[in-house]
Design a protein around this motif. Structure first.
Motif, short mmCIF file in Angstrom:
data_model
loop_
_atom_site.label_atom_id
_atom_site.label_comp_id
_atom_site.label_asym_id
_atom_site.label_seq_id
_atom_site.Cartn_x
_atom_site.Cartn_y
_atom_site.Cartn_z
N ASP A 44 2.49 18.05 -11.87
CA ASP A 44 3.06 16.92 -12.61
C ASP A 44 3.82 15.98 -11.67
OD1 ASP A 44 2.06 17.86 -14.98
OD2 ASP A 44 3.92 18.84 -15.61
N MET A 45 4.62 16.56 -10.76
CA MET A 45 5.39 15.73 -9.85
C MET A 45 4.48 15.01 -8.85
SD MET A 45 8.29 14.52 -8.93
CE MET A 45 9.55 15.53 -9.72
N LEU A 46 3.45 15.68 -8.39
CA LEU A 46 2.54 15.06 -7.43
C LEU A 46 1.82 13.86 -8.04
CD1 LEU A 46 0.98 18.18 -5.66
CD2 LEU A 46 2.84 16.71 -4.87
N ARG A 47 1.50 13.94 -9.31
CA ARG A 47 0.88 12.79 -9.97
C ARG A 47 1.83 11.59 -10.00
NH1 ARG A 47 -1.86 16.83 -13.05
NH2 ARG A 47 -0.11 17.11 -14.48
N LYS A 48 3.11 11.85 -10.23
CA LYS A 48 4.10 10.77 -10.23
C LYS A 48 4.23 10.14 -8.85
CE LYS A 48 6.89 12.84 -13.93
NZ LYS A 48 8.21 13.45 -14.28
N LEU A 49 4.26 11.00 -7.81
CA LEU A 49 4.38 10.49 -6.45
C LEU A 49 3.13 9.71 -6.03
CD1 LEU A 49 6.04 13.56 -4.69
CD2 LEU A 49 7.14 11.42 -5.34
N ALA A 50 1.97 10.16 -6.50
CA ALA A 50 0.73 9.44 -6.18
C ALA A 50 0.72 8.06 -6.84
CB ALA A 50 -0.47 10.26 -6.64
N GLU A 51 1.25 7.97 -8.05
CA GLU A 51 1.33 6.68 -8.75
C GLU A 51 2.22 5.70 -7.98
OE1 GLU A 51 2.69 7.56 -12.66
OE2 GLU A 51 0.79 8.49 -13.29
N LYS A 52 3.23 6.23 -7.29
CA LYS A 52 4.13 5.37 -6.50
C LYS A 52 3.64 5.19 -5.06
CE LYS A 52 8.12 6.37 -9.40
NZ LYS A 52 9.55 6.76 -9.49
N GLU A 53 2.45 5.73 -4.79
CA GLU A 53 1.73 5.51 -3.53
C GLU A 53 2.47 6.02 -2.30
OE1 GLU A 53 0.74 1.35 -3.49
OE2 GLU A 53 -0.85 1.62 -4.97
N VAL A 54 3.21 7.13 -2.47
CA VAL A 54 3.85 7.75 -1.31
C VAL A 54 3.07 8.99 -0.86
CG1 VAL A 54 6.16 6.85 -1.73
CG2 VAL A 54 5.47 9.01 -2.81
N ILE A 55 2.13 9.44 -1.68
CA ILE A 55 1.21 10.51 -1.29
C ILE A 55 -0.18 10.17 -1.80
CG2 ILE A 55 3.00 12.32 -1.34
CD1 ILE A 55 1.66 13.29 -4.00
#
Length: 221
Positions: A44-55
């Motif tokens: 869940d957290m990785l999806r959020k970080l991917a949306e913010k383009e940091v991963i």
């Protein structure tokens, strides 16, 4: 401008640190173990970080830190290590007491505060554990270091950092007198278990296990 919550920053920093350990792609299980949480929560957290383009994150394929993510992670690390210097040098915390406090302080968002903190401390290059402090542009001035257990008999140098910064390990080093800046020389290595006999500052002899020595980093001289 990228804005992350404190929890998102913690995950990004964990992914960055894991990627620096030689992993080309970091797995969800790696992150779950690092963060001590369930893989589902990590996803869940990785999806959020991917949306913010940091991963970059693709389910079942792992995680990579983007260039923007790397810059952001290095600024978190910069703040953390500057606060550790402040706590040790100005507030007289022991080096085994600062990590958890710095974990909270690193989430302060004020760039001007960190700039003033850096100036106040005299622009330190290394934290109390010997880790390099990234500058305001994210550049890191690392120095060549070897694990103590890799030195040969009669080799010497200076302790400049530790790989294990847990409170228990740092208290152990305080107890035996193996501090950052100490001059050391390998007197003997035991063939059976790899333990070492070490001379510290030309006056004190220590007997050290291979595991302990592997977590002490030395600038060979």
């Amino acid at each position: 401008m990228i804005r992350l919550t404190s929890a998102e920053e913690n995950y990004l920093k964990a992914v960055y640190h894991l990627s620096q350990e030689g992993k080309t792609t970091v797995s969800t299980n790696d992150i779950s173990s690092e963060m001590k949480t369930k893989p589902a929560s990590v996803s869940d957290m990785l999806r959020k970080l991917a949306e913010k383009e940091v991963i970059d994150y693709r389910k079942y394929y792992g995680v990579n830190v983007t260039e923007n993510g790397k810059k952001y992670a290095l600024q978190i690390i910069r703040k953390h290590r500057l606060w550790e210097v402040f706590l040790v040098e100005k507030l007289r915390f022991a080096w085994d007491e600062v990590h958890e406090v710095a974990e909270e302080l690193e989430h302060i968002k004020s760039p001007i505060l960190i700039q003033r903190l850096d100036e106040y401390l005299g622009h330190p290059k290394f934290d109390p554990h010997g880790d390099p402090i990234p500058d305001e542009y994210g550049d890191v001035k690392a120095r060549p270091r070897l694990p103590l257990n890799e030195l040969a008999i009669n080799d010497g140098g200076q302790i400049v950092a530790v790989k294990d910064s847990s409170a228990a390990f740092l208290r152990y080093l305080d107890k035996v007198g193996a501090y950052i800046g100490a001059r050391i020389k390998v007197l003997d290595k035991v063939e059976f278990d790899g333990s070492l006999e070490i001379l510290v500052d030309n006056k004190k002899t220590l007997f050290m296990s291979k595991d302990v020595a592997a977590n002490i980093l030395v600038l060979q001289q």
